[in-house]
Design a protein around this motif. Sequence first.
Motif: not given
Length: 482
Positions: A66-72, A325-328
């Motif tokens: 599966x394609x990798x994830x994008x974290x914006x 986005x995860x917004x860590x």
Amino acid sequence: MSTSRLFRGDFVHTPSLGSVEILRDYILRTNEKGYIDHFAPASLPESQSISAIRRPTLIPTGSFMVPTFCDLHLHAPQFMYQGTGLHLELMKWLDEYAFKAEEKLDGDLTLAEKVYTRLIQRLIMNGTGAVMLFGTIRTETNLLLARLAQEECPIRAFVGKLSMDISSRPTYVEATAEKSLAAAGDFCDRCIDMIRSLPEHMQLVEPVLTPRFVPTCSPALLSGLGGLSEQKHVRIQSHMAEAHDQVQCVREERGEEDMDVFLHSNLLTSRTVQAHCTFLSPEDLRRLAATGAAVAHCPLSNAYFSAEPFRLREALDAGVRVGLGTDIAGGYSIDIMDAMRHAVTVSRMREGARIRASANKERSRTDEDYGKPLFIDWKEALYLATRGGALALGLPEGCGTFAVGAPLDAQWSTGEGVGELDFFDLGDKLWDLTLDMVEKWWCLGTTQNRVGVWVQGTNVCWQAKGERPDEKSTSNSATDEG
């Protein structure tokens, strides 16, 4: 450096919103630069010829690519205190946690290297292949982050040096708008110079102009950054219409809304990613779509720091480019799979509120049209995490899908009996991957189900784990393409 890869097995991607394709028993080959140059059913004559010349790495039944994830949207220095301080309102939280952590890393590059190395390792282990990062105000600290992302644990990274000439913390602020602009321009130039000598396909890192948000940036700084972005054609990231206390602060100090401030400063363009946007109305979202700017939807941190959920369905219907986005560390989980799940959960709660309001004939802020559902499903969330995020970030053509000409940015996921994935009705039948099985992975999958992660055709899991491929047992078929 990438080498040619050859895989045979099942592939899953979402080429359009709401559409999940399972491509069973395909042959995928990349060239030496990491771009897919063949992707077709294994039964076709050309695929058979390719397999006859070279044995492909088999993706076994029960596993798929599966394609990798994008974290914006992720604050790199805040990874240091991930999962703490979430009891405070946004503006207080920034004072007591965020600014302190960022200032500490700016004053200790050894600590910064430790934090940032671990951060990138964690991202890769969670299947993230591209990330947009907020950094700190010191140029050297951000160049360190860019170098680590480019060289040590290669990942597509958009690195932003913070620009802020207003701060509630006197020791953590840039002296003037002029000095802040000069520092932003210098960082962009040095970041670009750092990768300039590399072949184009290996240039994974880009600088991003990063006004923190309106309350920490003077009008002169914001307009200057807008001009700098246009001059250098550099991307922009910030926070917009994020939280009740932040929105009120801007109204009182600037006399207008967040979005209008960014518009007047030429900071809402097709190169822009704005985080949160929870206080944008449906009309605002239509205006935003016209600018070409994208939104980083961060459902977990919104639950903590915003008094409103993001109007996700309305944004998608308006044509806004949206990713997750995860917004860590405003959100405590670095796993985009959690962001996908939270996005669906929040949308279902909004839909429930819409249904109740409609039944009671009440006016609700959730929607202008009570007859239009607001929820998204897991297929749409997977699109946002992969193809949608790739489009929002402006990644190379085809990213987020499996197609000839696209770079191989992919993760290998395995199923039955691993982690929490159990299937009880297969019997002795040959495993045949179905949508139900992919959905189960979407709901229950963890890092335990991730065998490998490829960015531009290179398996970066080894770097993330601090290992070399030849240190692992060849009984794991992923090592054949390590």
